[in-house]
Design an enzyme around this catalytic site. Structure first.
Site, short mmCIF file in Angstrom:
data_model
loop_
_atom_site.label_atom_id
_atom_site.label_comp_id
_atom_site.label_asym_id
_atom_site.label_seq_id
_atom_site.Cartn_x
_atom_site.Cartn_y
_atom_site.Cartn_z
N LYS A 39 -36.31 -8.75 43.12
CA LYS A 39 -35.79 -8.61 41.69
C LYS A 39 -36.39 -9.67 40.85
O LYS A 39 -36.97 -10.79 41.33
CB LYS A 39 -34.17 -8.83 41.83
CG LYS A 39 -33.78 -10.01 42.52
CD LYS A 39 -32.45 -9.97 42.65
CE LYS A 39 -31.63 -11.47 43.32
NZ LYS A 39 -30.60 -11.60 43.98
N TYR A 255 -41.43 -35.77 20.16
CA TYR A 255 -40.00 -35.79 19.32
C TYR A 255 -39.07 -36.95 20.06
O TYR A 255 -38.74 -37.10 21.34
CB TYR A 255 -39.28 -34.48 19.59
CG TYR A 255 -39.96 -33.28 18.83
CD1 TYR A 255 -40.10 -33.51 17.60
CD2 TYR A 255 -40.61 -32.40 19.55
CE1 TYR A 255 -40.79 -32.24 17.06
CE2 TYR A 255 -41.19 -31.40 19.01
CZ TYR A 255 -41.18 -31.30 17.72
OH TYR A 255 -41.97 -30.26 16.86
C1 LIG Z 1 -31.02 -12.24 45.20
C2 LIG Z 1 -30.13 -11.59 46.47
C3 LIG Z 1 -30.74 -11.90 47.53
C4 LIG Z 1 -31.74 -12.63 47.99
O1 LIG Z 1 -31.13 -14.05 47.99
P1 LIG Z 1 -32.40 -15.30 48.38
O2 LIG Z 1 -31.54 -16.69 48.64
O3 LIG Z 1 -33.38 -15.32 47.56
O4 LIG Z 1 -33.01 -15.08 49.88
C5 LIG Z 1 -30.10 -11.11 48.62
N1 LIG Z 1 -29.09 -10.33 48.30
C6 LIG Z 1 -28.72 -10.06 47.15
C7 LIG Z 1 -27.47 -9.10 46.70
C8 LIG Z 1 -29.13 -10.83 46.20
O5 LIG Z 1 -28.68 -10.53 44.92
#
Ligand SMILES: *Cc1c(COP(=O)(O)O)cnc(C)c1O
Length: 363
Positions: A39, A255
């Site tokens: 993702k 800034y």
């Molecule tokens: C993002 C996510 C993961 C992966 O988590 P990590 O901590 O990056 O390994 C796994 N399961 C779900 C449902 C997630 O949203």
């Protein structure tokens, strides 16, 4: 002219991280499947290239958040199973052969209706609440899952939950036990889907492995807590010096004048700012690497520019490389370092820097 901000992704290392996780699973529980989480554009590393890498290594599933991410993968020729974690999309699921995660009955019913129309049985995963307080069936999950299982055109292939405080052993154990209870209850009704709850951190609890795991961060080289899984970062983020100026002592920089030179100084200007995901919270905190040496960011980070103190660097010139994240000679800056400086987590750093930079893939 465009600014030079490059994220170099090492695909060999990305593959190596995947292999390291697989090898660990083979030792602990050979039957355990891998759902590679890609993702947010694979945590800034590029979802398509990452998916291709994992697909070539025989990944069981790719995990995306939303439908559009899955669509992009299918359009680029990815054939692996895709688990869609957080989306109520109906039609696209069928058109693109996706496996949706169902988090309530209403969604299940709509999917079943569409499957019936198409004369098919759709495999789904069902999400249950065990302590994350985000998505998933909370009330009487075993019964609710049975009801979903009774929908004619769905087949429950998996049941999942998500760890919320994976660094807390007792809390995690509690979540795991809740999922085990649901598993035991469903078995009595002849339902034996696969179960999964572990993210990267969860890999280190053997009883959290169940039948599949969902690593994200660790694929990208972060978050291993011991030498059982050795992963390394695969993203280097670089820019080039836009200008170098010799300024007197007592000169305010950027800034708010939050930094004043203490001596006659060589101040470098780099064409990167918070518009590129170089978080403003890094002002006066971050270091960068120039000619193999670490130098500090000085003054407030601007939208498109950041100043660095080059006084200690010999023979530095305009257009020399500046490493924001990565290694050179003995020096190293990780997403964890940057996260500490900016008071955030490496996830956010990878996504901020990786998604704005121009990506270059190396083998
Ligand atoms: C993002 C996510 C993961 C992966 O988590 P990590 O901590 O990056 O390994 C796994 N399961 C779900 C449902 C997630 O949203």
């Amino acid at each position: 002219m465009s600014r030079f901000l490059e994220a170099e992704i090492n695909l060999t290392q990305l593959a190596e991280n995947f292999k390291q996780i697989k090898q660990y699973l083979n030792e602990k529980k050979a039957s355990c499947k891998t759902i590679a989480i890609i993702k947010a554009d694979a945590y800034g590393h590029g979802a398509i290239e990452s998916a291709k890498c994992y697909e070539a290594l025989g990944v069981d599933y790719l995990g995306v958040a939303f439908f559009e991410e899955a669509l992009i993968l299918r359009e680029s020729g990815i054939k692996s199973k895709i688990l869609m974690l957080f989306d109520r999309e109906i039609e696209g699921v069928f058109k693109n052969n996706l496996t949706p995660v169902v988090f309530d009955y209403k969604q299940a019913k709509m999917l079943s209706k569409e499957a019936e129309k198409r004369g098919m049985i759709l495999p789904i995963h069902v999400k249950v609440e065990t302590g994350m307080g985000r998505l998933g069936i909370y009330e009487n999950p075993c019964n609710a899952i049975k009801e979903i299982a009774n929908l004619k055109n769905l087949k429950i292939e998996g049941i999942m939950s998500h760890l919320s405080i994976a660094e807390d052993k007792d809390w995690t154990q509690n979540q795991v036990e809740k999922l085990m209870k649901i598993r035991d209850c469903l078995r009595k009704f002849g339902l034996t889907p696969i179960f999964h709850i572990a993210n990267s951190r969860g890999l280190f609890y053997e009883n959290a492995l169940f039948d599949a795991v969902r690593p994200g961060l660790m694929l990208y080289g972060y978050g291993s807590v011991n030498s059982q899984i050795i992963v390394k970062p695969c993203m280097t983020v670089k820019t080039k010096i836009l200008d170098i100026r010799k300024l007197p002592a007592g000169m305010p920089i950027s800034y708010g004048g939050t930094f004043k030179t203490k001596r006659e100084s060589l101040i470098g200007v780099i064409p990167v700012g918070y518009a590129d995901g170089y978080l403003r919270g890094l002002s006066n905190k971050a270091m960068v690497i120039v000619k193999g040496e670490k130098v500090p960011v000085v003054g407030t980070i601007c939208m498109d520019l950041t100043m660095i103190d080059l006084t200690q660097i010999k023979d530095v010139e305009i257009n020399d490389d500046v490493i924001l994240m990565g290694e050179k000679n003995q020096e190293k800056i990780t997403a964890e370092d940057i996260a500490t400086w900016a008071n955030t987590i490496p996830y956010e750093v990878l996504i901020c820097l990786g998604s704005k930079a121009k990506r270059k893939y190396i083998q």
